[in-house]
Design a protein around this motif. Structure first.
Motif, PDB file in Angstrom:
ATOM      1  N   ALA A 146       0.840  -1.196   0.000  1.00 25.92           N
ATOM      2  CA  ALA A 146       0.000   0.000   0.000  1.00 25.92           C
ATOM      3  C   ALA A 146       0.875   1.246   0.000  1.00 25.92           C
ATOM      4  O   ALA A 146       0.632   2.198  -0.764  1.00 25.92           O
ATOM      5  CB  ALA A 146      -0.931  -0.004   1.216  1.00 25.92           C
ATOM      6  N   LEU A 147       1.912   1.239   0.834  1.00 28.33           N
ATOM      7  CA  LEU A 147       2.825   2.385   0.888  1.00 28.33           C
ATOM      8  C   LEU A 147       3.538   2.589  -0.442  1.00 28.33           C
ATOM      9  O   LEU A 147       3.757   3.731  -0.875  1.00 28.33           O
ATOM     10  CB  LEU A 147       3.848   2.194   2.010  1.00 28.33           C
ATOM     11  CG  LEU A 147       3.318   2.362   3.444  1.00 28.33           C
ATOM     12  CD1 LEU A 147       4.366   1.930   4.456  1.00 28.33           C
ATOM     13  CD2 LEU A 147       2.898   3.815   3.695  1.00 28.33           C
ATOM     14  N   GLN A 148       3.889   1.498  -1.109  1.00 28.99           N
ATOM     15  CA  GLN A 148       4.541   1.609  -2.419  1.00 28.99           C
ATOM     16  C   GLN A 148       3.607   2.263  -3.445  1.00 28.99           C
ATOM     17  O   GLN A 148       4.029   3.110  -4.234  1.00 28.99           O
ATOM     18  CB  GLN A 148       4.961   0.226  -2.911  1.00 28.99           C
ATOM     19  CG  GLN A 148       6.187  -0.331  -2.200  1.00 28.99           C
ATOM     20  CD  GLN A 148       6.618  -1.681  -2.769  1.00 28.99           C
ATOM     21  OE1 GLN A 148       6.325  -1.997  -3.917  1.00 28.99           O
ATOM     22  NE2 GLN A 148       7.302  -2.475  -1.959  1.00 28.99           N
ATOM     23  N   SER A 149       2.324   1.863  -3.415  1.00 23.09           N
ATOM     24  CA  SER A 149       1.351   2.449  -4.349  1.00 23.09           C
ATOM     25  C   SER A 149       1.186   3.944  -4.098  1.00 23.09           C
ATOM     26  O   SER A 149       1.168   4.751  -5.038  1.00 23.09           O
ATOM     27  CB  SER A 149      -0.010   1.750  -4.215  1.00 23.09           C
ATOM     28  OG  SER A 149       0.090   0.389  -4.581  1.00 23.09           O
ATOM     29  N   ILE A 169       2.784  10.109  -5.266  1.00 22.45           N
ATOM     30  CA  ILE A 169       3.577  11.294  -4.917  1.00 22.45           C
ATOM     31  C   ILE A 169       4.636  11.569  -5.990  1.00 22.45           C
ATOM     32  O   ILE A 169       4.868  12.721  -6.378  1.00 22.45           O
ATOM     33  CB  ILE A 169       4.261  11.119  -3.538  1.00 22.45           C
ATOM     34  CG1 ILE A 169       3.226  10.849  -2.434  1.00 22.45           C
ATOM     35  CG2 ILE A 169       5.112  12.333  -3.200  1.00 22.45           C
ATOM     36  CD1 ILE A 169       2.234  11.959  -2.232  1.00 22.45           C
ATOM     37  N   GLU A 170       5.252  10.509  -6.512  1.00 20.76           N
ATOM     38  CA  GLU A 170       6.313  10.648  -7.519  1.00 20.76           C
ATOM     39  C   GLU A 170       5.814  11.331  -8.793  1.00 20.76           C
ATOM     40  O   GLU A 170       6.515  12.154  -9.385  1.00 20.76           O
ATOM     41  CB  GLU A 170       6.878   9.270  -7.888  1.00 20.76           C
ATOM     42  CG  GLU A 170       7.787   8.664  -6.823  1.00 20.76           C
ATOM     43  CD  GLU A 170       8.185   7.234  -7.169  1.00 20.76           C
ATOM     44  OE1 GLU A 170       8.012   6.855  -8.355  1.00 20.76           O
ATOM     45  OE2 GLU A 170       8.628   6.495  -6.276  1.00 20.76           O
ATOM     46  N   ILE A 171       4.603  10.966  -9.239  1.00 17.45           N
ATOM     47  CA  ILE A 171       4.136  11.475 -10.536  1.00 17.45           C
ATOM     48  C   ILE A 171       3.195  12.672 -10.401  1.00 17.45           C
ATOM     49  O   ILE A 171       2.700  13.189 -11.411  1.00 17.45           O
ATOM     50  CB  ILE A 171       3.433  10.362 -11.360  1.00 17.45           C
ATOM     51  CG1 ILE A 171       2.174   9.859 -10.645  1.00 17.45           C
ATOM     52  CG2 ILE A 171       4.395   9.225 -11.644  1.00 17.45           C
ATOM     53  CD1 ILE A 171       1.398   8.825 -11.454  1.00 17.45           C
ATOM     54  N   TYR A 185      -1.143  11.571   1.377  1.00 18.36           N
ATOM     55  CA  TYR A 185      -0.482  11.604   2.680  1.00 18.36           C
ATOM     56  C   TYR A 185      -1.416  11.102   3.785  1.00 18.36           C
ATOM     57  O   TYR A 185      -0.981  10.380   4.695  1.00 18.36           O
ATOM     58  CB  TYR A 185      -0.017  13.024   3.008  1.00 18.36           C
ATOM     59  CG  TYR A 185       1.254  13.447   2.299  1.00 18.36           C
ATOM     60  CD1 TYR A 185       2.263  12.539   1.994  1.00 18.36           C
ATOM     61  CD2 TYR A 185       1.457  14.786   1.948  1.00 18.36           C
ATOM     62  CE1 TYR A 185       3.420  12.938   1.353  1.00 18.36           C
ATOM     63  CE2 TYR A 185       2.625  15.191   1.303  1.00 18.36           C
ATOM     64  CZ  TYR A 185       3.601  14.262   1.007  1.00 18.36           C
ATOM     65  OH  TYR A 185       4.761  14.658   0.374  1.00 18.36           O
ATOM     66  N   ILE A 186      -2.686  11.470   3.706  1.00 18.85           N
ATOM     67  CA  ILE A 186      -3.648  11.008   4.717  1.00 18.85           C
ATOM     68  C   ILE A 186      -3.784   9.497   4.676  1.00 18.85           C
ATOM     69  O   ILE A 186      -3.844   8.828   5.719  1.00 18.85           O
ATOM     70  CB  ILE A 186      -5.014  11.710   4.509  1.00 18.85           C
ATOM     71  CG1 ILE A 186      -4.923  13.169   4.974  1.00 18.85           C
ATOM     72  CG2 ILE A 186      -6.123  10.988   5.268  1.00 18.85           C
ATOM     73  CD1 ILE A 186      -6.104  14.023   4.586  1.00 18.85           C
ATOM     74  N   LYS A 244       3.193  17.274   6.964  1.00 20.36           N
ATOM     75  CA  LYS A 244       3.253  17.471   5.510  1.00 20.36           C
ATOM     76  C   LYS A 244       1.898  17.952   4.975  1.00 20.36           C
ATOM     77  O   LYS A 244       1.828  18.844   4.116  1.00 20.36           O
ATOM     78  CB  LYS A 244       3.651  16.166   4.805  1.00 20.36           C
ATOM     79  CG  LYS A 244       5.111  15.747   4.993  1.00 20.36           C
ATOM     80  CD  LYS A 244       5.359  14.402   4.318  1.00 20.36           C
ATOM     81  CE  LYS A 244       6.797  13.930   4.475  1.00 20.36           C
ATOM     82  NZ  LYS A 244       7.743  14.676   3.617  1.00 20.36           N
ATOM     83  N   VAL A 245       0.822  17.340   5.497  1.00 23.09           N
ATOM     84  CA  VAL A 245      -0.522  17.747   5.076  1.00 23.09           C
ATOM     85  C   VAL A 245      -0.790  19.189   5.492  1.00 23.09           C
ATOM     86  O   VAL A 245      -1.280  20.006   4.701  1.00 23.09           O
ATOM     87  CB  VAL A 245      -1.598  16.813   5.681  1.00 23.09           C
ATOM     88  CG1 VAL A 245      -2.997  17.321   5.348  1.00 23.09           C
ATOM     89  CG2 VAL A 245      -1.426  15.386   5.169  1.00 23.09           C
TER      90      VAL A 245
END
Length: 443
Positions: free
Chosen positions: A269-272, A277-279, A293-294, A315-316
């Motif tokens: 899930a964290l990888q998804s 965030i990357e794109i 982030y939430i 961050k949020v």
């Protein structure tokens, strides 16, 4: 002085000429190879009779050209033979323009009399192409006004009518609108069936459109809590999107992350979520970044990793002031922040963000969300032991509480609780309620 206007009936030949002119066609184009241009000229000048056979040939030629021009215009032989039918087509165009203007001017409160007038007109005149367009526009209006049942009805009618329109271009766009309604209203099996049918039946589906249909199948499967099958379908959907199609890929990664989360596979899930965030455009997609982030925070809350929860909450909070106030996600962002703050036992801050979420939900007519947030505000006041605020809240929403419709099961529960309290068996009542709450939350 009253002047009486003369009414001139148009002839079949004149009708043929105006149809041809309106559609920007030449005589030889509607004649094709089966009849002569000279015959067309004679008919238009009322020197020859238009018979059924010639009308069928002309209509076929006209519709072939309309299809080649990518226009969803369908002329029937009766339109050529009966001038009144073409007059009705002109009237249908006035309805179409009126509905388009209503949409453009955000006038969504269509009157019942107007709706009945349009329905009666469409029932009287079998104008397939106009019927499809009018029904779709009505579906759009009821979508904008959040009338889900009427939205479904008119999109369904539009799609149904479209199958009487041979070679209709982009029928799948109406189907996608209907699919979206079905998913929102819980008709997930219907949504899946419709997506699968469109995938095998529509020759004009682009690669990207196929990916969107697979994504919607996955979304329906997620609603049905079939998370494994949802993930497999998302893998199919990915094949149809270009790597530069960040918008659709973000939707896929988000749904993927949610499914992994629900399956307890937090690492994937964290990888998804990290891929989102990357794109993401770090300047223009701030609301989507906050939502991501939430979702990451929810994972760390499950792991009871408070340090990481605080890190991502910060961050949020850094990005929240710059989120567009018209963002579709803003109300839910404030609500989820309140949940994080409740987890951290920052009760006053939790109340502040929950109240903002309530104001936004009410402003945007999200009544389902509004009631949900009220429930959370009660939970906050109970957990924080804010007795006075709870009493004040209950007085404020007294009318809403009194209008709650109870089903038989809820009524039975209340009767049992009432009995325990009257018997002064407070602990039994408390244990009973705690058990019910835990079962409802899936704890």
């Amino acid at each position: 002085m009253i002047v009486l206007e003369e009414h001139f009936e148009i002839t079949v030949g004149q009708n043929l000429k105006r149809i041809r002119k309106d559609l920007n066609l030449r005589q030889h184009q509607i004649a094709g190879d089966d009849i002569t241009r000279n015959l067309i000229s004679l008919i238009e000048n009322d020197k020859a009779t238009l018979y059924d056979t010639a009308a069928n040939i002309m209509a076929r030629n006209i519709n072939k050209i309309m299809s080649e021009r990518n226009l969803n215009i369908f002329i029937k032989p009766e339109d050529l033979l009966n001038p009144e039918r073409y007059d009705a087509r002109k009237k249908a165009d006035t309805y179409i323009e009126r509905l388009k203007n209503d949409l453009a001017n955000k006038k969504f409160d269509i009157e019942l009399d107007e709706l009945n007038e349009i329905e009666a007109f469409l029932n009287e005149w079998d104008l397939t192409d106009k019927k499809v367009k009018i029904y779709e526009l009505l579906g759009n209006i009821f979508y904008e006004s959040n009338n889900l049942s009427k939205e479904y009805y008119y999109y369904f009618k539009a799609l149904e009518a479209s199958y009487d329109l041979p070679n209709m271009k982009k029928r799948y766009k109406i189907a996608l609108k209907l699919v979206s309604n079905c998913i929102v209203t819980g008709k997930c099996e219907e949504a899946i069936s419709l997506c699968k049918y469109m995938l095998i039946s529509q020759d004009d589906l682009s690669t990207k459109s196929k990916g969107i249909f697979y994504y919607n199948i996955a979304l329906a499967l997620k609603k049905l809590k079939n998370f494994d099958k949802c993930l497999r379908t998302l893998n199919k959907a990915k094949l149809f999107f270009d790597k530069s199609d960040h918008k659709n890929l973000k939707s896929i990664f988000m749904l993927e992350g949610v499914c992994f989360y629900r399956l307890g596979d937090y690492n994937n899930a964290l990888q998804s979520y990290s891929k989102i965030i990357e794109i993401s455009d770090k300047k223009n997609n701030l609301d989507e970044i906050c939502v991501t982030y939430i979702n990451i925070i929810l994972i760390y809350m499950k792991r009871n990793d408070k340090e990481s929860v605080i890190k991502y909450l910060d961050k949020v909070m850094d990005k929240l002031p710059y989120v567009n106030e018209d963002s579709f996600y803003l109300t839910e962002i404030y609500f989820e922040i309140s949940n994080v703050l409740l987890y951290l036992k920052r009760y006053d801050a939790c109340e502040e963000y929950l109240n903002i979420a309530l104001v936004l939900a009410n402003k945007n007519s999200k009544q389902g969300s509004y009631r949900k947030y009220l429930g959370n505000l009660m939970e906050l006041y109970i957990e924080a032991n804010y007795t006075d605020k709870l009493s004040s809240l209950l007085k404020t929403i007294e009318d809403e509480i009194s209008n709650i419709k109870l089903n038989e099961e809820s009524l039975l529960v209340l009767k049992l609780l009432h009995y325990f309290i009257k018997q002064n068996r407070i602990e039994v009542a408390a244990d009973f309620m705690e058990s019910l709450i835990h079962n409802e939350k899936g704890v």
